[in-house]
Scaffold this motif. Structure first.
Motif, PDB file in Angstrom:
ATOM      1  N   VAL A  27       0.832  -1.208   0.000  1.00 43.37           N
ATOM      2  CA  VAL A  27       0.000   0.000   0.000  1.00 43.37           C
ATOM      3  C   VAL A  27       0.865   1.257   0.000  1.00 43.37           C
ATOM      4  O   VAL A  27       0.376   2.339  -0.315  1.00 43.37           O
ATOM      5  N   ALA A  65     -11.738   4.525  -8.084  1.00 42.36           N
ATOM      6  CA  ALA A  65     -10.385   4.027  -7.843  1.00 42.36           C
ATOM      7  C   ALA A  65      -9.577   4.023  -9.136  1.00 42.36           C
ATOM      8  O   ALA A  65      -8.428   4.471  -9.176  1.00 42.36           O
ATOM      9  N   VAL A  77      -0.481   3.450  -3.718  1.00 43.92           N
ATOM     10  CA  VAL A  77      -1.548   2.451  -3.728  1.00 43.92           C
ATOM     11  C   VAL A  77      -2.510   2.690  -2.565  1.00 43.92           C
ATOM     12  O   VAL A  77      -3.729   2.613  -2.722  1.00 43.92           O
ATOM     13  N   VAL A  80      -5.575   5.121  -3.061  1.00 43.09           N
ATOM     14  CA  VAL A  80      -6.654   4.814  -4.006  1.00 43.09           C
ATOM     15  C   VAL A  80      -7.971   4.822  -3.228  1.00 43.09           C
ATOM     16  O   VAL A  80      -8.108   4.134  -2.223  1.00 43.09           O
ATOM     17  N   LEU A  83     -11.754   1.784  -1.654  1.00 44.91           N
ATOM     18  CA  LEU A  83     -11.441   0.360  -1.525  1.00 44.91           C
ATOM     19  C   LEU A  83     -10.635   0.124  -0.254  1.00 44.91           C
ATOM     20  O   LEU A  83      -9.935   1.018   0.217  1.00 44.91           O
ATOM     21  N   ASP A  85      -7.491  -1.937   1.741  1.00 44.29           N
ATOM     22  CA  ASP A  85      -6.114  -2.154   1.298  1.00 44.29           C
ATOM     23  C   ASP A  85      -5.955  -3.406   0.439  1.00 44.29           C
ATOM     24  O   ASP A  85      -5.254  -3.384  -0.572  1.00 44.29           O
ATOM     25  N   SER A  87      -8.173  -4.863  -1.477  1.00 40.46           N
ATOM     26  CA  SER A  87      -8.785  -4.616  -2.791  1.00 40.46           C
ATOM     27  C   SER A  87      -7.942  -3.657  -3.622  1.00 40.46           C
ATOM     28  O   SER A  87      -7.856  -3.803  -4.848  1.00 40.46           O
ATOM     29  N   ARG A  88      -7.325  -2.676  -2.973  1.00 40.37           N
ATOM     30  CA  ARG A  88      -6.428  -1.760  -3.688  1.00 40.37           C
ATOM     31  C   ARG A  88      -5.300  -2.534  -4.349  1.00 40.37           C
ATOM     32  O   ARG A  88      -4.971  -2.311  -5.514  1.00 40.37           O
ATOM     33  N   VAL A  92      -4.575  -2.826  -8.378  1.00 37.85           N
ATOM     34  CA  VAL A  92      -3.319  -2.323  -8.935  1.00 37.85           C
ATOM     35  C   VAL A  92      -2.525  -3.446  -9.596  1.00 37.85           C
ATOM     36  O   VAL A  92      -2.018  -3.288 -10.703  1.00 37.85           O
TER      37      VAL A  92
END
Length: 124
Positions: A27, A65, A77, A80, A83, A85, A87-88, A92
């Motif tokens: 992240v 996002a 990240v 974003v 969402l 973490d 899902s981010r 990505v």
């Protein structure tokens, strides 16, 4: 009888390096969008992301996002929106795999760099 054999184009060293680097994304990682990548609504339930010869369809709930990631600015990240973490990171990594987003490396205070491209300006 004729046989047609399709050969995939070889991966560029930058794309391959991005795929390898995507396994190490966190992240706190910074990413850069492919300059040609755009997002468009596709009905009420989905969006289409276009970049070069690629078109990717995703659920409309990730639109904010994706727009953030494709804004033209390097982003972290973890920044974003909309969402969690996990899902981010999934989003990505998928965009990196599709060649629409690239892991970035900071280059001093001047900007952010991916392979042979440096985006100049003031970035956090």
């Amino acid at each position: 009888r004729r046989h047609v054999v399709s050969h995939p184009s070889p991966a560029t060293s930058g794309r391959l390096a991005s795929l390898v680097a995507s396994t190490e994304l966190t992240v706190d990682s910074t990413v850069i969008a492919c300059p040609s990548a755009t997002v468009h609504p596709c009905g009420q339930d989905s969006i289409e992301i276009h970049g070069g010869r690629r078109t990717l369809t995703m659920p409309a709930r990730v639109r904010n996002a994706v727009e953030h990631l494709l804004s033209g600015q390097p982003c972290t990240v973890g920044d974003v929106p909309d969402l969690d973490d996990a899902s981010r990171l999934v989003l990505v990594k998928r965009l990196v795999a599709e060649g629409l987003v690239f892991p970035a490396t900071k280059v001093g205070a001047a900007g952010v760099r991916h392979d042979n491209v440096t985006l100049l300006g003031q970035y956090p």
